[in-house]
Design a protein around this motif. Structure first.
Motif, PDB file in Angstrom:
ATOM      1  N   GLY A   1       0.790  -1.220   0.000  1.00 45.19           N
ATOM      2  CA  GLY A   1       0.000   0.000   0.000  1.00 45.19           C
ATOM      3  C   GLY A   1       0.822   1.269   0.000  1.00 45.19           C
ATOM      4  N   TYR A   2       2.145   1.163  -0.031  1.00 42.09           N
ATOM      5  CA  TYR A   2       3.002   2.341   0.005  1.00 42.09           C
ATOM      6  C   TYR A   2       3.323   2.890  -1.387  1.00 42.09           C
ATOM      7  CZ  TYR A   2       3.936   1.148   4.899  1.00 42.09           C
ATOM      8  OH  TYR A   2       3.807   0.869   6.236  1.00 42.09           O
TER       9      TYR A   2
ATOM     10  N   THR B   1       2.392   4.423  -4.506  1.00 40.76           N
ATOM     11  CA  THR B   1       1.314   5.154  -5.153  1.00 40.76           C
ATOM     12  C   THR B   1       1.855   6.365  -5.905  1.00 40.76           C
ATOM     13  OG1 THR B   1       0.933   6.484  -3.166  1.00 40.76           O
ATOM     14  CG2 THR B   1      -0.374   4.471  -3.401  1.00 40.76           C
TER      15      THR B   1
ATOM     16  N   TYR C   1      -5.143   0.028 -12.269  1.00 44.05           N
ATOM     17  CA  TYR C   1      -5.615  -0.371 -10.937  1.00 44.05           C
ATOM     18  C   TYR C   1      -6.931  -1.143 -11.047  1.00 44.05           C
ATOM     19  CZ  TYR C   1      -7.327   0.147  -6.122  1.00 44.05           C
ATOM     20  OH  TYR C   1      -7.827  -0.083  -4.867  1.00 44.05           O
TER      21      TYR C   1
ATOM     22  N   SER D   1      -4.309  -3.642  -4.177  1.00 44.16           N
ATOM     23  CA  SER D   1      -3.536  -2.496  -3.704  1.00 44.16           C
ATOM     24  C   SER D   1      -2.922  -1.792  -4.894  1.00 44.16           C
ATOM     25  CB  SER D   1      -2.429  -2.935  -2.740  1.00 44.16           C
ATOM     26  OG  SER D   1      -1.372  -3.551  -3.445  1.00 44.16           O
ATOM     27  N   TYR D   2      -2.518  -0.532  -4.682  1.00 45.07           N
ATOM     28  CA  TYR D   2      -1.908   0.225  -5.769  1.00 45.07           C
ATOM     29  C   TYR D   2      -0.524  -0.309  -6.131  1.00 45.07           C
ATOM     30  CZ  TYR D   2      -5.611   3.700  -5.932  1.00 45.07           C
ATOM     31  OH  TYR D   2      -6.825   4.324  -6.110  1.00 45.07           O
ATOM     32  N   ASP D   3       0.091  -1.071  -5.238  1.00 51.30           N
ATOM     33  CA  ASP D   3       1.387  -1.694  -5.558  1.00 51.30           C
ATOM     34  C   ASP D   3       1.259  -2.571  -6.803  1.00 51.30           C
ATOM     35  OD1 ASP D   3       2.954  -1.445  -2.592  1.00 51.30           O
ATOM     36  OD2 ASP D   3       0.780  -1.540  -2.559  1.00 51.30           O
TER      37      ASP D   3
ATOM     38  N   ASP E   1       7.577   0.118   6.382  1.00 42.79           N
ATOM     39  CA  ASP E   1       6.598  -0.609   7.187  1.00 42.79           C
ATOM     40  C   ASP E   1       7.092  -0.767   8.625  1.00 42.79           C
ATOM     41  OD1 ASP E   1       4.034  -2.219   7.043  1.00 42.79           O
ATOM     42  OD2 ASP E   1       5.374  -3.730   7.838  1.00 42.79           O
TER      43      ASP E   1
END
Length: 278
Positions: free
Chosen positions: A3-4, A6, A24, A43-45, A198
């Motif tokens: 989720g990091y 983006t 996405y 998730s955007y990852d 994280d």
């Protein structure tokens, strides 16, 4: 731990934002091949993975405006008929399966038992489709579990193990040896960056719950992490610059130069504020 990765939407053109959202939503719709439950892991990852791999050919995206189960009134763009999107969806499901399996085996969470059972059949199909990728992911995650059991304070070793996991994911799509070497460099450093971010983000909660976090056992704690994070970002950018990117370079650069860099600055500033209050 996802989720990091983006974009910064404020400095992205409307056209590029449409493409980004299309990837996405495309990954989400692709995951529906295995039912609705796997889509919880979106998730955007995974969009970044699909965009990077999709950028290595010059075939234009097929983007269609469609309704979906969440946005059932307003249509949203979705990339269709893309091998890179389907691959990213498959990888996301594999990682979700291992995450649920970890919840089941190590933490005995009900979510883990139910989720692992729900994804087991889909994972078994993907394991046959991607035997080397699944083998490499399993080995790197086992290495990470061993590091966690030993409560290692060596941040480099722990983050490197997670980097190997992302490397397996990024390098299972192409057969080109040169491109895969570059993708491995990109993925290992992106994975290292995600792991450190994280660890910072979860530091206080991990102390409260007695969960493993390498920063708890690191001699410097959560101090002096700027060089580590920015070094990873620099290597990610250099790797991207070496790839034979044929489209969407602006989106990829945005993710690294504005998205990841912005998240890094914000995390470090937030952490400094928390430490000053303590």
């Amino acid at each position: 731990m996802l989720g990091y990765v983006t974009v910064n939407r404020d400095v992205l053109s409307e056209e590029d934002l449409r493409v980004y959202r299309g990837y996405y939503c495309g990954v989400c719709k692709s995951m529906a091949r295995y039912g609705q439950f796997p889509r919880f892991a979106l998730s955007y990852d995974s969009a970044f993975l699909a965009i990077v791999l999709g950028s290595l050919d010059d075939k234009p995206e097929e983007i269609m405006d469609e309704h979906c189960i969440i946005h059932h009134i307003k249509k949203n763009p979705a990339v269709k008929n893309s091998p890179a999107v389907d691959y990213a969806a498959d990888m996301l499901l594999i990682l979700a399966y291992y995450n649920l399996l970890d919840d089941k085996n190590d933490e005995h969470k009900l979510r883990g038992f139910a989720g692992e059972l729900a994804l087991r059949r889909a994972y078994q199909k993907l394991e046959k489709k991607y035997p080397k990728v699944c083998k490499d992911i399993k080995e790197s995650l086992s290495e990470l579990q061993e590091i966690e059991k030993n409560k290692s304070g060596n941040l480099d070793i722990a983050s490197s193990a997670f980097g190997k996991t992302l490397s397996a994911v990024f390098c299972g799509y192409l057969e080109d040896e040169r491109e895969n070497r570059i993708l491995a460099e990109l993925a290992e450093n992106l994975g290292g960056w995600i792991y450190v971010m994280d660890a910072i983000d979860d530091f206080d909660d991990d102390i409260k719950t007695n969960s493993y976090n390498p920063l708890i056992y690191r001699e410097e704690g959560r101090d002096n992490l700027e060089d580590t994070l920015y070094n990873h970002l620099g290597r990610v950018f250099m790797a991207v610059d070496m790839l034979d990117i044929r489209k969407n370079k602006g989106i990829i650069d945005n993710v690294i130069l504005f998205g990841l860099r912005g998240r890094t600055d914000s995390m470090l500033n937030k952490d400094e504020s928390v430490k000053s209050e303590e």
